[in-house]
Design an enzyme around this catalytic site. Structure first.
Site, PDB file in Angstrom:
ATOM      1  N   LYS A 159      12.511  47.746  55.356  1.00  0.00           N
ATOM      2  CA  LYS A 159      12.209  48.640  54.222  1.00  0.00           C
ATOM      3  C   LYS A 159      13.239  48.410  53.111  1.00  0.00           C
ATOM      4  CE  LYS A 159      13.825  53.007  54.382  1.00  0.00           C
ATOM      5  NZ  LYS A 159      14.680  53.445  53.270  1.00  0.00           N
ATOM      6  N   ASN A 160      14.523  48.361  53.501  1.00  0.00           N
ATOM      7  CA  ASN A 160      15.579  48.317  52.484  1.00  0.00           C
ATOM      8  C   ASN A 160      15.747  46.958  51.842  1.00  0.00           C
ATOM      9  OD1 ASN A 160      15.905  50.977  52.985  1.00  0.00           O
ATOM     10  ND2 ASN A 160      17.839  50.801  54.087  1.00  0.00           N
ATOM     11  N   CYS A 207      20.033  64.256  47.811  1.00  0.00           N
ATOM     12  CA  CYS A 207      19.162  64.413  48.974  1.00  0.00           C
ATOM     13  C   CYS A 207      20.040  64.948  50.110  1.00  0.00           C
ATOM     14  CB  CYS A 207      18.511  63.092  49.343  1.00  0.00           C
ATOM     15  SG  CYS A 207      19.693  61.870  49.893  1.00  0.00           S
ATOM     16  N   ARG A 245      23.650  61.459  45.324  1.00  0.00           N
ATOM     17  CA  ARG A 245      23.317  60.026  45.276  1.00  0.00           C
ATOM     18  C   ARG A 245      23.548  59.508  43.850  1.00  0.00           C
ATOM     19  NH1 ARG A 245      20.089  58.719  49.648  1.00  0.00           N
ATOM     20  NH2 ARG A 245      20.725  56.570  49.285  1.00  0.00           N
ATOM     21  N   ASP A 258      23.359  54.070  58.534  1.00  0.00           N
ATOM     22  CA  ASP A 258      21.955  54.353  58.869  1.00  0.00           C
ATOM     23  C   ASP A 258      21.714  54.407  60.372  1.00  0.00           C
ATOM     24  OD1 ASP A 258      20.470  52.511  56.082  1.00  0.00           O
ATOM     25  OD2 ASP A 258      21.537  54.423  56.217  1.00  0.00           O
ATOM     26  N   ARG A 266       8.555  57.663  56.333  1.00  0.00           N
ATOM     27  CA  ARG A 266       9.081  56.975  55.152  1.00  0.00           C
ATOM     28  C   ARG A 266       9.689  55.641  55.554  1.00  0.00           C
ATOM     29  NH1 ARG A 266      13.183  60.022  51.621  1.00  0.00           N
ATOM     30  NH2 ARG A 266      13.106  57.929  50.772  1.00  0.00           N
TER      31      ARG A 266
HETATM   32  C1  EPZ Z   1      21.183  51.915  50.536  1.00  0.00           C
HETATM   33  O1  EPZ Z   1      21.225  53.061  49.729  1.00  0.00           O
HETATM   34  C2  EPZ Z   1      20.125  52.202  51.601  1.00  0.00           C
HETATM   35  N1  EPZ Z   1      18.834  52.472  50.971  1.00  0.00           N
HETATM   36  C3  EPZ Z   1      20.537  53.419  52.436  1.00  0.00           C
HETATM   37  O2  EPZ Z   1      19.570  53.563  53.473  1.00  0.00           O
HETATM   38  C4  EPZ Z   1      21.895  53.144  53.066  1.00  0.00           C
HETATM   39  O3  EPZ Z   1      22.315  54.286  53.779  1.00  0.00           O
HETATM   40  C5  EPZ Z   1      22.921  52.812  51.966  1.00  0.00           C
HETATM   41  O4  EPZ Z   1      22.440  51.693  51.180  1.00  0.00           O
HETATM   42  C6  EPZ Z   1      24.278  52.446  52.544  1.00  0.00           C
HETATM   43  O5  EPZ Z   1      24.146  51.351  53.413  1.00  0.00           O
HETATM   44  C7  EPZ Z   1      18.113  51.430  50.483  1.00  0.00           C
HETATM   45  O6  EPZ Z   1      18.533  50.291  50.537  1.00  0.00           O
HETATM   46  C8  EPZ Z   1      16.775  51.769  49.886  1.00  0.00           C
HETATM   47  P1  EPZ Z   1      24.873  52.900  48.265  1.00  0.00           P
HETATM   48  P2  EPZ Z   1      22.079  53.021  48.347  1.00  0.00           P
HETATM   49  O7  EPZ Z   1      24.717  52.780  46.792  1.00  0.00           O
HETATM   50  O8  EPZ Z   1      22.149  51.643  47.836  1.00  0.00           O
HETATM   51  C9  EPZ Z   1      28.196  55.825  46.595  1.00  0.00           C
HETATM   52  C10 EPZ Z   1      17.976  54.647  54.799  1.00  0.00           C
HETATM   53  O9  EPZ Z   1      18.132  55.513  55.667  1.00  0.00           O
HETATM   54  N2  EPZ Z   1      27.723  55.398  45.265  1.00  0.00           N
HETATM   55  O10 EPZ Z   1      25.288  51.693  49.038  1.00  0.00           O
HETATM   56  O11 EPZ Z   1      21.549  54.097  47.488  1.00  0.00           O
HETATM   57  C11 EPZ Z   1      27.136  56.625  47.335  1.00  0.00           C
HETATM   58  O12 EPZ Z   1      27.186  57.993  46.966  1.00  0.00           O
HETATM   59  C12 EPZ Z   1      18.757  54.740  53.505  1.00  0.00           C
HETATM   60  O13 EPZ Z   1      17.232  53.633  54.895  1.00  0.00           O
HETATM   61  C13 EPZ Z   1      28.431  55.804  44.141  1.00  0.00           C
HETATM   62  O14 EPZ Z   1      29.418  56.520  44.243  1.00  0.00           O
HETATM   63  O15 EPZ Z   1      23.520  53.456  48.879  1.00  0.00           O
HETATM   64  C14 EPZ Z   1      27.523  56.409  48.781  1.00  0.00           C
HETATM   65  O16 EPZ Z   1      28.561  57.304  49.134  1.00  0.00           O
HETATM   66  C15 EPZ Z   1      19.555  56.033  53.401  1.00  0.00           C
HETATM   67  N3  EPZ Z   1      27.986  55.405  42.913  1.00  0.00           N
HETATM   68  C16 EPZ Z   1      28.051  54.971  48.795  1.00  0.00           C
HETATM   69  O17 EPZ Z   1      28.393  54.674  47.416  1.00  0.00           O
HETATM   70  C17 EPZ Z   1      26.890  54.592  42.760  1.00  0.00           C
HETATM   71  O18 EPZ Z   1      26.556  54.231  41.612  1.00  0.00           O
HETATM   72  C18 EPZ Z   1      27.047  53.946  49.297  1.00  0.00           C
HETATM   73  O19 EPZ Z   1      25.864  54.126  48.558  1.00  0.00           O
HETATM   74  C19 EPZ Z   1      26.198  54.197  43.925  1.00  0.00           C
HETATM   75  C20 EPZ Z   1      26.629  54.605  45.158  1.00  0.00           C
END
Ligand code: EPZ
Length: 419
Positions: free
Chosen positions: A22-23, A115, A120, A306, A398
């Protein structure tokens, strides 16, 4: 709303075929916006999040055709304003910003809300776009990015939580058509980022270093159509490994990439399970004794956030004291209260769960909250006494393709009750 009834105590054995990721599929589908030519993406899982992304792309003007796991997309004439009512349902829709900016030099998307796993933010995405020369305007719950010209730059995407997966993909997609060279420092190293880079390279992009902390992109004039098969879903695979650990005799996963699973296989071996991999197959079988664990979730190649909820479900029934610390989404413990309703002994101390194993969980009505927490409740139900009723099962749909059917084929007894 549908619910799932899990009858506990059934042993699992046999084979399960893992779906495409999915990701990985979500940003790759968004990347098709970068060319007017047709693209064919295969092994796309049948999930509501994928349906949302295809709907958004159609609303932007793409021709979208789906035949089972293969999607044909042609973004010949597109608009740059994504529809609010769909975007708000899925945070990952933020990854259309990069390709729209890269191709049309503008994009407007509703800001992803928070969420249950936490706030996020997309500040790193926006910082990356600004470094490439875009102006960013946030108003009325929307974010608009506009760039008369995109110029390559050196961009740091490091955050207090490590790296950003979708942020790395978004900036990469905005940079592939920019003038000059872009260097992303502090890039996410997840396999899904590598898969996206490989698709962009197949379209004619010049990208080096995907899978490391530093990605270099040489801008090109235009990209052409391409075909691509999505990598296996390492989180679905990890979830089924934990199902096998919880109640399996021997469970074999097919069509996986064992290299992407090392961060999950190692702790399961440490917890006492026998795991063997052979080509694209990985099997798990019980060992002599389960052992408690100390787990820290960190960005890839570390133990994935995850998979945190699923491991809590396993450790809830493992003698001894386990400690699980969440460093990526510190609030990602919605599953703890529900596991405690089933008799788990878990003490939450900030972003750390201290789990004292109990001999038996008991089935109970529980509430799904987010995708992975919901899967953890189904796993907990496999080992619980009696029936566990998991409500709001749309969360599971989802991100998991027919998880109840796949578990039943392994010997579980799970009923889906249409509401
Ligand atoms: C991806 O989300 C995945 N989703 C998430 O999977 C996964 O948990 C996450 O990466 C971490 O591995 C998809 O790929 C669709 P991040 P993403 O940006 O990219 C902070 C699932 O269950 N951050 O890597 O949105 C953020 O708050 C989902 O399949 C900032 O501070 O996650 C978090 O603490 C849930 N500023 C950390 O970084 C930003 O601009 C990692 O978030 C972006 C992120």
């Amino acid at each position: 709303m549908d619910k799932i009834l899990v009858h506990g105590g059934r042993r699992l054995r046999g084979n399960v075929k893992i779906s495409g990721s999915k990701n990985s599929a979500l940003p790759i589908l968004a990347a098709t916006l970068l060319t007017k030519e047709p693209c064919t993406i295969s092994r796309v899982p049948d999930l509501s999040d994928i349906h949302y992304m295809l709907t958004i792309l159609s609303e932007l003007g793409c021709e979208v055709e789906r035949a089972s796991g293969t999607v044909q997309i042609r973004a010949e004439k597109i608009t740059t304003q994504a529809p609010y009512d769909i975007v708000r349902k899925m945070r990952a829709s933020v990854c259309i910003l990069g390709p729209l900016l890269g191709r049309e030099h503008e994009a407007t998307v509703s800001l992803p809300g928070g969420c249950v796993i936490g706030d996020r933010p997309i500040d790193l995405h926006l910082r990356g776009f600004e470094s490439l020369g875009a102006a960013v305007k946030v108003s009325g719950g929307n974010v608009k990015v506009l760039a008369p010209k995109l110029t390559g730059a050196t961009i740091s995407l490091r955050s207090t939580f490590g790296s950003t997966v979708l942020g790395t993909g978004n900036v990469m997609m905005a940079a592939v058509l920019a003038d000059g060279t872009t260097v992303i420092d502090g890039a996410a190293e997840e396999p899904e980022v590598v898969d996206l880079a490989n698709f962009l390279i197949a379209m004619g992009a010049k990208i080096e270093g995907a899978g490391t902390r530093t990605i270099t992109i040489e801008g090109v004039k235009e990209l052409h159509g391409a075909e691509h098969e999505v990598i296996p879903d390492r989180i679905e695979a990890g979830t089924f490994l934990v199902a096998g650990a919880i109640s399996g005799d021997e469970v074999t996963l097919h069509r996986v990439n064992p290299e992407h699973l090392q961060a999950v296989i190692s702790p399961l071996r440490e917890a006492g399970f026998h795991i063997e991999s052979n080509g694209s197959k990985v099997s798990i079988a019980p060992g002599t004794k389960r052992r408690p664990l100390k787990l820290d979730t960190i960005p890839y190649p570390g133990f994935p956030t995850d998979m945190q909820a699923q491991m809590c479900a396993l450790l809830a029934n493992t003698d001894g004291i386990s400690v699980v610390s969440e460093h990526v989404f510190p609030n990602r413990f919605m599953h703890v209260a529900e596991l405690k309703r089933m008799g788990a002994n878990i003490d939450l101390q900030g972003a750390t769960a201290v789990i004292t194993g109990v001999t038996q969980l008991s089935g109970a009505p529980v509430m799904a909250s987010d995708l992975r927490a919901s899967a953890a409740l189904v796993l907990a139900g496999l080992q619980a006494d009696g029936i566990t009723e998991v409500n709001r099962v749309y969360h599971i749909d989802r991100g998991y393709e027919s998880i109840d059917e796949k578990l039943n084929e392994l010997g579980a007894e799970i009923e889906r009750v249409k509401a």
